[in-house]
Design a protein around this motif. Structure first.
Motif, PDB file in Angstrom:
ATOM      1  N   UNK A  92       7.060  14.943 -13.358  1.00  0.00           N
ATOM      2  CA  UNK A  92       6.644  14.721 -11.973  1.00  0.00           C
ATOM      3  C   UNK A  92       5.254  15.300 -11.725  1.00  0.00           C
ATOM      4  N   UNK A  93       4.995  16.468 -12.313  1.00  0.00           N
ATOM      5  CA  UNK A  93       3.684  17.097 -12.134  1.00  0.00           C
ATOM      6  C   UNK A  93       2.587  16.305 -12.836  1.00  0.00           C
ATOM      7  N   UNK A  94       2.837  15.886 -14.069  1.00  0.00           N
ATOM      8  CA  UNK A  94       1.829  15.153 -14.834  1.00  0.00           C
ATOM      9  C   UNK A  94       1.537  13.785 -14.228  1.00  0.00           C
ATOM     10  N   UNK A  95       2.582  13.149 -13.687  1.00  0.00           N
ATOM     11  CA  UNK A  95       2.428  11.801 -13.152  1.00  0.00           C
ATOM     12  C   UNK A  95       2.161  11.781 -11.647  1.00  0.00           C
ATOM     13  N   UNK A  96       2.056  12.973 -11.040  1.00  0.00           N
ATOM     14  CA  UNK A  96       1.854  13.064  -9.584  1.00  0.00           C
ATOM     15  C   UNK A  96       2.926  12.239  -8.864  1.00  0.00           C
ATOM     16  N   UNK A  97       4.157  12.460  -9.297  1.00  0.00           N
ATOM     17  CA  UNK A  97       5.253  11.613  -8.861  1.00  0.00           C
ATOM     18  C   UNK A  97       6.275  12.411  -8.070  1.00  0.00           C
ATOM     19  N   UNK A  98       6.728  11.916  -6.907  1.00  0.00           N
ATOM     20  CA  UNK A  98       7.818  12.593  -6.185  1.00  0.00           C
ATOM     21  C   UNK A  98       9.071  12.623  -7.051  1.00  0.00           C
ATOM     22  N   UNK A  99       9.849  13.683  -6.954  1.00  0.00           N
ATOM     23  CA  UNK A  99      11.022  13.839  -7.812  1.00  0.00           C
ATOM     24  C   UNK A  99      12.098  12.795  -7.559  1.00  0.00           C
ATOM     25  N   UNK A 100      12.042  12.083  -6.430  1.00  0.00           N
ATOM     26  CA  UNK A 100      13.087  11.111  -6.145  1.00  0.00           C
ATOM     27  C   UNK A 100      12.767   9.719  -6.704  1.00  0.00           C
ATOM     28  N   UNK A 120      15.108  -0.091 -26.315  1.00  0.00           N
ATOM     29  CA  UNK A 120      16.213   0.228 -25.412  1.00  0.00           C
ATOM     30  C   UNK A 120      15.598   0.698 -24.096  1.00  0.00           C
ATOM     31  N   UNK A 121      16.035   0.120 -22.982  1.00  0.00           N
ATOM     32  CA  UNK A 121      15.455   0.417 -21.675  1.00  0.00           C
ATOM     33  C   UNK A 121      16.500   1.070 -20.774  1.00  0.00           C
ATOM     34  N   UNK A 122      16.112   2.143 -20.120  1.00  0.00           N
ATOM     35  CA  UNK A 122      17.000   2.831 -19.184  1.00  0.00           C
ATOM     36  C   UNK A 122      16.142   3.415 -18.055  1.00  0.00           C
ATOM     37  N   UNK A 123      16.781   4.111 -17.137  1.00  0.00           N
ATOM     38  CA  UNK A 123      16.047   4.718 -16.016  1.00  0.00           C
ATOM     39  C   UNK A 123      16.667   6.077 -15.698  1.00  0.00           C
ATOM     40  N   UNK A 124      15.833   6.982 -15.210  1.00  0.00           N
ATOM     41  CA  UNK A 124      16.297   8.309 -14.798  1.00  0.00           C
ATOM     42  C   UNK A 124      15.247   8.937 -13.889  1.00  0.00           C
ATOM     43  N   UNK A 125      15.632  10.038 -13.237  1.00  0.00           N
ATOM     44  CA  UNK A 125      14.692  10.775 -12.415  1.00  0.00           C
ATOM     45  C   UNK A 125      13.781  11.618 -13.314  1.00  0.00           C
ATOM     46  N   UNK A 126      12.560  11.882 -12.900  1.00  0.00           N
ATOM     47  CA  UNK A 126      11.627  12.640 -13.739  1.00  0.00           C
ATOM     48  C   UNK A 126      11.977  14.120 -13.809  1.00  0.00           C
ATOM     49  N   UNK A 127      11.597  14.754 -14.919  1.00  0.00           N
ATOM     50  CA  UNK A 127      11.698  16.203 -15.018  1.00  0.00           C
ATOM     51  C   UNK A 127      10.585  16.814 -14.167  1.00  0.00           C
ATOM     52  N   UNK A 128      10.642  18.127 -13.993  1.00  0.00           N
ATOM     53  CA  UNK A 128       9.596  18.800 -13.226  1.00  0.00           C
ATOM     54  C   UNK A 128       8.235  18.576 -13.864  1.00  0.00           C
ATOM     55  N   UNK A 143       0.827  -1.207   0.000  1.00  0.00           N
ATOM     56  CA  UNK A 143       0.000   0.000   0.000  1.00  0.00           C
ATOM     57  C   UNK A 143       0.862   1.257   0.000  1.00  0.00           C
ATOM     58  N   UNK A 144       1.966   1.217   0.730  1.00  0.00           N
ATOM     59  CA  UNK A 144       2.864   2.367   0.786  1.00  0.00           C
ATOM     60  C   UNK A 144       4.285   1.904   0.491  1.00  0.00           C
ATOM     61  N   UNK A 145       5.135   2.864   0.193  1.00  0.00           N
ATOM     62  CA  UNK A 145       6.560   2.587   0.000  1.00  0.00           C
ATOM     63  C   UNK A 145       7.349   3.636   0.760  1.00  0.00           C
ATOM     64  N   UNK A 146       8.400   3.189   1.413  1.00  0.00           N
ATOM     65  CA  UNK A 146       9.198   4.095   2.236  1.00  0.00           C
ATOM     66  C   UNK A 146      10.596   4.231   1.660  1.00  0.00           C
ATOM     67  N   UNK A 166       7.423   8.095   3.955  1.00  0.00           N
ATOM     68  CA  UNK A 166       6.569   7.079   3.328  1.00  0.00           C
ATOM     69  C   UNK A 166       5.591   7.741   2.368  1.00  0.00           C
ATOM     70  N   UNK A 167       5.334   7.060   1.262  1.00  0.00           N
ATOM     71  CA  UNK A 167       4.445   7.573   0.221  1.00  0.00           C
ATOM     72  C   UNK A 167       3.417   6.512  -0.145  1.00  0.00           C
TER      73      UNK A 167
END
Length: 239
Positions: free
Chosen positions: A192-200, A181-189, A59-62, A68-69
């Protein structure tokens, strides 16, 4: 509040109720341990037990040092010859949808032109969509097609709302994925806003090329979001 069980369980039930009624939404940060301790008049050990239980339930992730989120739904990333976004999501018991953010014709960037076999600057149809599961945003995707090959794409897509159906009606009955091709990175501002996602929270990025039945480049795109890899085989179709 009437106590009907262990204190930590009452705390977890209260937080789950807040999530169910969307007082707390996916990606939202939960109150701190101090705030919860004060609210329920318990020690931090009891609060940690409640949060640990919710984390075990998914339900949550810390995150150490950040708190915790509310856990976000993971988008099934099913790499196969025919599985589609909507189909994969429904198989997991959820309701998928998409929202068009941008749809226009623009000069092709060098990478897009190279992948589609075009000269740099040649016009491409650019489509950006927000993917949602149960009404909650989970991913962003961009799709590029040769405008010369699909001059009526914009009108047809607006009428049909589906890339696959637009391709079929444009004379492309089938297409498959040539490479991913698959990679990972932190979201742009903006992401993060569109996806309701914490920047971390990291995004999973997929850059891909789809080809038609004759192996000719058809679509170059990028997909970013909180995804879960389900299965992998060569070739895939969009929804």
């Amino acid at each position: 509040m009437a106590i009907t069980g262990p204190l930590w369980r009452e705390i977890s039930k209260s937080l789950e109720r807040r999530i169910e009624v969307k007082q707390l939404r996916p990606g939202d940060k939960l109150p701190t341990e101090y705030e919860l301790s004060h609210e329920f008049m318990v020690n931090r050990h009891t609060v940690r037990r409640a949060l640990s239980y919710l984390q075990e339930k998914g339900v949550v992730e810390s995150t150490q040092g950040r708190g915790s989120f509310v856990r976000r739904l993971s988008e099934p990333m099913r790499l196969g010859r025919r599985p589609r976004f909507s189909e994969a999501v429904r198989q997991n018991g959820h309701e998928p949808s998409t929202r068009t953010l941008k749809l226009d014709v623009r000069p092709s960037e060098a990478k897009v032109a190279q992948e589609l076999g075009l000269k740099p600057g040649k016009p491409v149809v650019y489509l950006e969509r927000l993917r949602l599961i149960d009404g909650e945003p989970t991913g962003l995707s961009t799709h590029c097609f040769s405008f010369e090959r699909f001059p009526t794409f914009i009108e047809m897509y607006r009428a049909r709302g589906s890339i696959t159906q637009t391709m079929i009606d444009s004379g492309v009955p089938d297409y498959t994925r040539k490479q991913t091709a698959i990679s990972a990175r932190l979201p742009t501002t903006r992401e993060a806003e569109l996806l309701h996602l914490p920047r971390h929270v990291s995004l999973l990025i997929r850059r891909y090329l789809n080809v038609d039945g004759l192996g000719r480049p058809l679509e170059y795109g990028e997909s970013s979001g909180t995804a879960e890899v389900v299965i992998e085989f060569p070739g895939v179709m969009n929804d």
